[in-house]
Design an enzyme around this catalytic site. Structure first.
Site, short mmCIF file in Angstrom:
data_model
loop_
_atom_site.label_atom_id
_atom_site.label_comp_id
_atom_site.label_asym_id
_atom_site.label_seq_id
_atom_site.Cartn_x
_atom_site.Cartn_y
_atom_site.Cartn_z
N CYS A 1 29.83 26.94 42.54
CA CYS A 1 31.15 27.27 42.01
C CYS A 1 32.23 26.97 43.06
O CYS A 1 31.99 26.99 44.26
CB CYS A 1 31.17 28.74 41.62
SG CYS A 1 32.70 29.26 40.80
N ASP B 1 34.55 28.94 43.63
CA ASP B 1 35.02 30.24 44.09
C ASP B 1 35.10 30.29 45.62
O ASP B 1 34.14 29.92 46.30
CB ASP B 1 34.06 31.33 43.57
CG ASP B 1 34.64 32.72 43.72
OD1 ASP B 1 34.83 33.38 42.69
OD2 ASP B 1 34.89 33.15 44.88
N ARG C 1 34.88 32.59 47.57
CA ARG C 1 34.01 33.58 48.22
C ARG C 1 32.57 33.11 48.36
O ARG C 1 31.75 33.81 48.97
CB ARG C 1 34.03 34.88 47.41
CG ARG C 1 35.42 35.46 47.26
CD ARG C 1 35.45 36.52 46.18
NE ARG C 1 35.21 35.92 44.87
CZ ARG C 1 35.20 36.61 43.73
NH1 ARG C 1 35.43 37.90 43.74
NH2 ARG C 1 34.98 35.98 42.58
N HIS D 1 26.82 32.87 41.46
CA HIS D 1 27.19 33.99 42.32
C HIS D 1 27.70 35.15 41.46
O HIS D 1 28.11 34.95 40.31
CB HIS D 1 28.25 33.57 43.35
CG HIS D 1 29.58 33.23 42.73
ND1 HIS D 1 30.63 34.12 42.68
CD2 HIS D 1 30.01 32.11 42.11
CE1 HIS D 1 31.66 33.55 42.08
NE2 HIS D 1 31.32 32.33 41.72
N CYS E 1 31.59 35.95 39.12
CA CYS E 1 32.13 34.60 38.84
C CYS E 1 33.13 34.68 37.70
O CYS E 1 32.78 35.07 36.58
CB CYS E 1 30.99 33.64 38.49
SG CYS E 1 31.58 31.96 38.16
ZN LIG Z 1 32.28 31.31 40.17
#
Ligand SMILES: [Zn+2]
Length: 130
Positions: free
Chosen positions: A44, A46, A48, A105, A108
């Protein structure tokens, strides 16, 4: 994004060059001649969930394709621009990776939107279709 964050990134890049890059000359000399990653990781976007940090990998270990919610779209040989498909093709046929890992993760937002039936607050035509 506040400009102070850009300063943070620039200082981080300078520290990378001075410390990490200069401290790993053997690795980076090797990488100048090409890459031979062990795996393709589809993860992803993302902020993080960084695959290299999570797996404690060094530059050159992973070939990474990132998109919202680490999705792999269906095979569509229609002449369109298919970034994930191109990444898979390149990793397998050109780099000969041994493994393909789809790395999800927790928390998400993309998967949350899929489960909830849509992206709230985003009116664009790209993320909704994605
Ligand atoms: Zn994600």
């Amino acid at each position: 994004m506040p400009t102070s964050n850009l300063g943070k990134f620039i200082r981080g890049f300078e520290r990378f060059r001075q410390d990490y890059f200069r401290g790993n000359t053997e690795l980076f000399d090797k990488l100048r001649h090409g890459q031979d990653p062990d795996a393709l990781v589809i993860s992803c976007c993302d902020s993080r969930a960084d695959p290299a940090i999570i797996t404690n990998c060094a530059p050159g270990d992973l070939f990474v394709a990132r998109d919202v919610a680490n999705l792999v779209p269906p095979y569509e040989p229609d002449g369109g621009h298919h970034g994930v498909s191109a990444s898979v093709e390149y990793a397998v046929l050109c780099l000969g990776v041994e493994h393909i890992v789809v790395l999800g993760h927790s928390q998400c937002g993309g998967i949350g939107a899929l489960v909830d039936g849509g992206v709230h607050g985003a009116g664009g035509g790209f993320i909704g279709r994605w």
